[in-house]
Scaffold this motif. Sequence first.
Motif, PDB file in Angstrom:
ATOM      1  N   MET A 285      -8.141  11.680  -1.574  1.00 12.50           N
ATOM      2  CA  MET A 285      -8.563  10.970  -0.776  1.00 12.50           C
ATOM      3  C   MET A 285      -6.605   9.882  -1.283  1.00 12.50           C
ATOM      4  O   MET A 285      -7.204   9.623  -2.154  1.00 12.50           O
ATOM      5  CB  MET A 285      -9.473   9.801  -1.068  1.00 12.50           C
ATOM      6  CG  MET A 285      -9.680   8.636  -1.048  1.00 12.50           C
ATOM      7  SD  MET A 285     -10.331   7.538  -0.754  1.00 12.50           S
ATOM      8  CE  MET A 285     -10.444   7.390   1.471  1.00 12.50           C
ATOM      9  N   THR A 286      -6.232   9.403   0.256  1.00  6.93           N
ATOM     10  CA  THR A 286      -5.088   8.473  -0.167  1.00  6.93           C
ATOM     11  C   THR A 286      -5.553   7.476   0.309  1.00  6.93           C
ATOM     12  O   THR A 286      -6.212   7.044   1.330  1.00  6.93           O
ATOM     13  CB  THR A 286      -4.329   9.432   0.941  1.00  6.93           C
ATOM     14  OG1 THR A 286      -3.779  10.451   0.896  1.00  6.93           O
ATOM     15  CG2 THR A 286      -2.896   8.844   0.909  1.00  6.93           C
ATOM     16  N   TYR A 287      -4.793   6.634  -0.746  1.00  9.62           N
ATOM     17  CA  TYR A 287      -5.207   4.963  -0.282  1.00  9.62           C
ATOM     18  C   TYR A 287      -3.822   4.942  -0.932  1.00  9.62           C
ATOM     19  O   TYR A 287      -2.777   4.486  -1.914  1.00  9.62           O
ATOM     20  CB  TYR A 287      -6.276   4.510  -1.363  1.00  9.62           C
ATOM     21  CG  TYR A 287      -6.567   5.258  -2.689  1.00  9.62           C
ATOM     22  CD1 TYR A 287      -5.728   4.196  -2.892  1.00  9.62           C
ATOM     23  CD2 TYR A 287      -6.880   5.436  -2.794  1.00  9.62           C
ATOM     24  CE1 TYR A 287      -6.004   3.832  -5.274  1.00  9.62           C
ATOM     25  CE2 TYR A 287      -7.481   5.959  -4.754  1.00  9.62           C
ATOM     26  CZ  TYR A 287      -6.576   5.362  -5.420  1.00  9.62           C
ATOM     27  OH  TYR A 287      -6.636   5.156  -6.797  1.00  9.62           O
TER      28      TYR A 287
ATOM     29  N   ASP B 200      -7.399   2.424   2.947  1.00 10.52           N
ATOM     30  CA  ASP B 200      -7.223   4.612   3.197  1.00 10.52           C
ATOM     31  C   ASP B 200      -6.072   4.519   4.754  1.00 10.52           C
ATOM     32  O   ASP B 200      -5.824   3.726   4.271  1.00 10.52           O
ATOM     33  CB  ASP B 200      -8.589   4.725   3.910  1.00 10.52           C
ATOM     34  CG  ASP B 200      -9.129   4.580   5.554  1.00 10.52           C
ATOM     35  OD1 ASP B 200      -7.938   3.764   5.744  1.00 10.52           O
ATOM     36  OD2 ASP B 200     -10.155   4.634   6.038  1.00 10.52           O
ATOM     37  N   GLU B 201      -6.020   5.747   4.820  1.00 13.93           N
ATOM     38  CA  GLU B 201      -4.566   6.252   5.572  1.00 13.93           C
ATOM     39  C   GLU B 201      -4.994   5.619   6.838  1.00 13.93           C
ATOM     40  O   GLU B 201      -4.030   5.582   7.409  1.00 13.93           O
ATOM     41  CB  GLU B 201      -4.914   7.720   5.714  1.00 13.93           C
ATOM     42  CG  GLU B 201      -5.145   8.840   4.785  1.00 13.93           C
ATOM     43  CD  GLU B 201      -6.719   8.787   3.712  1.00 13.93           C
ATOM     44  OE1 GLU B 201      -7.786   8.672   5.181  1.00 13.93           O
ATOM     45  OE2 GLU B 201      -7.054   9.447   3.156  1.00 13.93           O
ATOM     46  N   GLU B 202      -5.846   5.096   7.534  1.00 11.49           N
ATOM     47  CA  GLU B 202      -5.635   4.307   9.058  1.00 11.49           C
ATOM     48  C   GLU B 202      -5.555   2.612   8.584  1.00 11.49           C
ATOM     49  O   GLU B 202      -6.186   2.180   9.424  1.00 11.49           O
ATOM     50  CB  GLU B 202      -7.215   4.775   9.154  1.00 11.49           C
ATOM     51  CG  GLU B 202      -7.641   5.890  10.405  1.00 11.49           C
ATOM     52  CD  GLU B 202      -8.215   7.282   9.078  1.00 11.49           C
ATOM     53  OE1 GLU B 202      -9.002   6.713   7.887  1.00 11.49           O
ATOM     54  OE2 GLU B 202      -7.323   8.182   8.771  1.00 11.49           O
TER      55      GLU B 202
ATOM     56  N   THR C 146      -8.026   0.748   6.908  1.00  8.48           N
ATOM     57  CA  THR C 146      -8.819   0.049   6.620  1.00  8.48           C
ATOM     58  C   THR C 146      -9.320  -0.111   5.347  1.00  8.48           C
ATOM     59  O   THR C 146      -9.750   1.026   4.341  1.00  8.48           O
ATOM     60  CB  THR C 146     -10.172   1.025   7.116  1.00  8.48           C
ATOM     61  OG1 THR C 146      -9.995   1.648   8.629  1.00  8.48           O
ATOM     62  CG2 THR C 146     -11.759   0.435   7.671  1.00  8.48           C
TER      63      THR C 146
ATOM     64  N   ILE D 111     -11.053  -0.923   1.762  1.00 12.70           N
ATOM     65  CA  ILE D 111     -12.435   0.145   0.995  1.00 12.70           C
ATOM     66  C   ILE D 111     -12.535  -0.028  -0.058  1.00 12.70           C
ATOM     67  O   ILE D 111     -13.390   0.112  -0.788  1.00 12.70           O
ATOM     68  CB  ILE D 111     -11.989   1.659   1.158  1.00 12.70           C
ATOM     69  CG1 ILE D 111     -10.884   1.958   0.721  1.00 12.70           C
ATOM     70  CG2 ILE D 111     -11.650   1.990   2.445  1.00 12.70           C
ATOM     71  CD1 ILE D 111     -10.598   3.204  -0.018  1.00 12.70           C
TER      72      ILE D 111
ATOM     73  N   HIS E 232     -16.566   5.735  -1.246  1.00 20.01           N
ATOM     74  CA  HIS E 232     -15.431   5.785  -1.688  1.00 20.01           C
ATOM     75  C   HIS E 232     -15.593   5.360  -3.474  1.00 20.01           C
ATOM     76  O   HIS E 232     -14.284   5.242  -3.773  1.00 20.01           O
ATOM     77  CB  HIS E 232     -14.751   5.055  -1.357  1.00 20.01           C
ATOM     78  CG  HIS E 232     -13.895   4.869   0.134  1.00 20.01           C
ATOM     79  ND1 HIS E 232     -14.691   4.817   1.360  1.00 20.01           N
ATOM     80  CD2 HIS E 232     -13.114   6.257   0.880  1.00 20.01           C
ATOM     81  CE1 HIS E 232     -14.243   5.568   1.780  1.00 20.01           C
ATOM     82  NE2 HIS E 232     -13.083   6.272   2.061  1.00 20.01           N
TER      83      HIS E 232
ATOM     84  N   SER F  80     -13.233   7.979  -7.437  1.00 18.20           N
ATOM     85  CA  SER F  80     -11.830   8.178  -6.761  1.00 18.20           C
ATOM     86  C   SER F  80     -10.984   7.683  -7.188  1.00 18.20           C
ATOM     87  O   SER F  80      -9.905   7.999  -6.939  1.00 18.20           O
ATOM     88  CB  SER F  80     -12.313   8.315  -5.303  1.00 18.20           C
ATOM     89  OG  SER F  80     -11.899   6.539  -4.676  1.00 18.20           O
TER      90      SER F  80
ATOM     91  N   ILE G 205     -10.020   4.253  -7.211  1.00 20.86           N
ATOM     92  CA  ILE G 205     -10.128   3.336  -6.678  1.00 20.86           C
ATOM     93  C   ILE G 205     -10.298   1.842  -7.359  1.00 20.86           C
ATOM     94  O   ILE G 205      -9.239   0.461  -7.405  1.00 20.86           O
ATOM     95  CB  ILE G 205     -10.506   3.166  -5.567  1.00 20.86           C
ATOM     96  CG1 ILE G 205      -9.993   4.542  -4.407  1.00 20.86           C
ATOM     97  CG2 ILE G 205     -10.235   1.329  -4.177  1.00 20.86           C
ATOM     98  CD1 ILE G 205     -11.623   3.956  -2.196  1.00 20.86           C
TER      99      ILE G 205
END
Length: 147
Positions: free
Chosen positions: A1-3, A57-59, A61, A63, A92, A95, A97
């Motif tokens: 996951m990209t953040y 996140d990528e969009e 948003t 998290i 999430h 991961s 974060i």
Amino acid sequence: MTYEIRAAGEEDFFGWLPLFDDYCRFYEHELDDAKALIVWNWLRDEAHPLDAVLAVDEEGTPIGLAQFRAAPDTLTATTGYVLDDLWVRPDHRTSGIGRSLIEHVHGLAAAHGGGVTWITRPDNEDAIRLYDSVAQRTEWVTYEMGA
């Protein structure tokens, strides 16, 4: 996951709000509109010590969140940070974060010559596993006087 970890901005209110609401519910506190606006205004007020970063996140948003404040440490004559609130959406977790949020706040504190301190409930076992892996548990006893 990209953040990405970044400072909370003016446009983040509606992404921040559900994270902070979930955090409050976890600690069995009701978050009403008035409290949410007070805390958000603290975060937006440069004169107030409370600050926040978000994991997005990528969009874009949110998290995860970390809310913290500078705190002078008289014993070391440095300024560290108190990490008041840390929350990652349950879907999430595991991961990295939470660790990244803590490390980000630690980097900000290190720039002032200090470290980071925080507390959690003793039954918050998932968080304690993370905290034990990134920091040293202290022997200090915490006290509290209500309003």
